[in-house]
Design an enzyme around this catalytic site. Structure first.
Site, mmCIF file in Angstrom:
data_model
loop_
_atom_site.group_PDB
_atom_site.id
_atom_site.type_symbol
_atom_site.label_atom_id
_atom_site.label_comp_id
_atom_site.label_asym_id
_atom_site.label_seq_id
_atom_site.Cartn_x
_atom_site.Cartn_y
_atom_site.Cartn_z
ATOM 1 N N GLY A 57 5.080 -8.269 -2.284
ATOM 2 C CA GLY A 57 4.390 -7.960 -3.685
ATOM 3 C C GLY A 57 5.403 -8.444 -4.619
ATOM 4 N N LEU A 116 0.323 0.213 6.540
ATOM 5 C CA LEU A 116 0.294 1.019 5.562
ATOM 6 C C LEU A 116 -0.929 2.244 5.593
ATOM 7 C CD1 LEU A 116 2.212 -0.229 2.696
ATOM 8 C CD2 LEU A 116 3.018 1.332 4.430
ATOM 9 N N ALA A 140 1.100 -1.128 -2.402
ATOM 10 C CA ALA A 140 0.237 -0.442 -3.099
ATOM 11 C C ALA A 140 -1.264 -1.290 -2.847
ATOM 12 C CB ALA A 140 0.390 -0.101 -4.405
ATOM 13 N N TYR A 161 -8.098 3.491 -8.872
ATOM 14 C CA TYR A 161 -6.813 3.274 -8.927
ATOM 15 C C TYR A 161 -5.715 4.201 -9.152
ATOM 16 C CZ TYR A 161 -2.391 0.579 -9.770
ATOM 17 O OH TYR A 161 -1.095 0.186 -9.613
#
Length: 298
Positions: free
Chosen positions: A11, A39, A62, A127
Site C-alpha cells: 500500500g 489478513l 486495510a 468503511y
C-alpha cells in the site's frame, strides 16, 4: 536484529515505510505477501505473530475501497476490524507494541473545527465503521498501542487523487471536482516518517506515549483546491469546474470536514507537520520526472 512486522507493505504508506532510509541498521521490516499472511484469516495472523520474534507490529493493511465496501461488507470488516483484533491480541500475548493506521472516516464531518482525538466518532458508511471497529479492537486488547488517524493520503504509487487527476487531464479537456468537502491532503512519505518515529519510540522506550493520535499535513483545502494545486505544479491545467457533493453521488457518504487536530501528536511526539502544498510539491516533482523519463524512453 530488531524485526518489525509490517502489514500492507504494497500500500501507499507500507511502500514508503519500506523505502524509508530512517530505520536503524539493526531494524528489519518484515512485510509478508498475502500468500504468506492472509489478513482475512485471524487464526493465521495469531500464529504468524507468535512465531515471528517481532519487536513491534505496524498495521497499514486495510480494505480501502470506500464505495465498494458498501456492498462488500464482510470483506471490509474482515480486513479492517477482525485483522486488527487478531494482530492486537497477538501483540498483547507477545508483549510487543502495535501501531494501527486509521482514518478520518470514523467521523461524520459535521463539526466545523478540526477533530480532536477524543471527539465522538460517527462513521457514515461501512468503511468508516469497520475502521472504527478496528480501533476499538486495538484499544481494548491490552497491547501497548498507538492508533494513528490520517486523511486524504496520496503518493507516487497506487491509486490516489493526485494520480487520478493527472490521468483525467490526459483524457478530458475539463474536470469536475467537489469543492464543499475540506481536509488536509497528506503525503504517504510524511505519514511513514511519523509512523517510523512512533514505532521506534515504542520499541526503545517503555514509557513512550500511547493511545490515539491524529496526523495529516498542515493546512486545509477542498478537493477542488487540491486539484488546482496539482495542476499549478504541473504547469498546465484542464478547465476545472467546482461542484458540490450532491452533484457527484457516490455509494458511500464522505465527511464534509476531514480536518484533524495535530496538537496532541505535536505535544507527545514532537511531530510538526509541514504544509500540504510543500509535501505535494515533492511528490509532483517525482511524478513529473518519471513522466519525462517515460516520454524520453519512447
Amino acid at each position: 536484529m530488531v524485526r518489525i512486522l509490517l502489514t500492507g507493505g504494497t500500500g501507499q504508506v507500507g511502500l514508503e515505510l519500506i523505502r524509508s532510509r530512517g530505520w536503524p541498521e539493526n531494524a528489519q521490516l518484515v512485510a509478508p505477501a498475502r500468500s504468506e499472511l492472509d489478513l482475512s484469516d485471524v487464526s493465521a495472523i495469531v500464529e504468524y505473530v507468535a512465531g515471528g520474534n517481532f519487536a513491534a507490529i505496524i498495521n497499514s493493511g486495510a480494505y480501502t475501497a470506500v464505495d465498494r465496501a458498501e456492498s462488500e461488507i464482510v470483506a471490509a470488516w474482515k480486513i479492517n476490524a477482525l485483522a486488527p483484533a487478531g494482530l492486537a491480541s497477538a501483540a498483547s500475548a507477545a508483549g510487543i507494541p502495535i501501531v494501527q493506521i486509521s482514518t478520518d472516516y470514523v467521523f461524520d464531518g459535521a463539526r466545523r473545527e478540526p477533530y480532536c482525538e477524543n471527539d465522538a466518532v460517527r462513521p457514515l458508511g461501512v468503511y468508516g465503521a469497520s475502521k472504527e471497529a478496528g480501533e476499538q479492537a486495538v484499544r481494548t486488547s491490552n497491547a501497548r498501542h498507538v492508533i494513528l488517524r490520517t486523511a486524504w493520503v496520496y503518493s507516487e504509487h497506487g491509486s490516489n487523487f493526485v494520480k487520478t487527476m493527472l490521468r483525467l487531464a490526459k483524457a478530458a479537456p475539463s474536470i469536475k471536482v467537489v469543492g464543499d468537502q475540506i481536509g488536509s491532503p497528506t503525503s504517504a512519505v510524511d505519514i511513514a516518517k511519523t509512523v517510523q518515529k512512533i514505532t521506534l519510540s515504542l520499541i526503545n522506550h517503555r514509557a513512550a506515549p500511547t493511545g490515539t493520535y491524529h496526523f495529516t499535513n498542515a493546512g486545509v483545502g477542498s478537493w477542488f483546491d487540491f486539484a488546482r494545486e496539482i495542476f499549478r505544479l504541473r504547469g498546465t491545467s484542464p478547465a476545472l469546474e467546482e461542484i458540490r457533493t450532491f452533484e457527484y453521488p457516490t455509494a458511500a457518504k464522505r465527511p464534509a470536514n476531514s480536518t484533524l487536530s495535530h496538537e496532541k501528536i505535536m505535544a507527545d511526539y514532537g511531530v510538526n507537520p509541514r504544509h500540504w502544498k510543500d509535501a505535494l510539491s515533492d511528490v509532483m516533482a517525482s511524478l513529473l520526472a518519471s513522466e519525462v523519463l517515460r516520454e524520453e524512453e519512447r
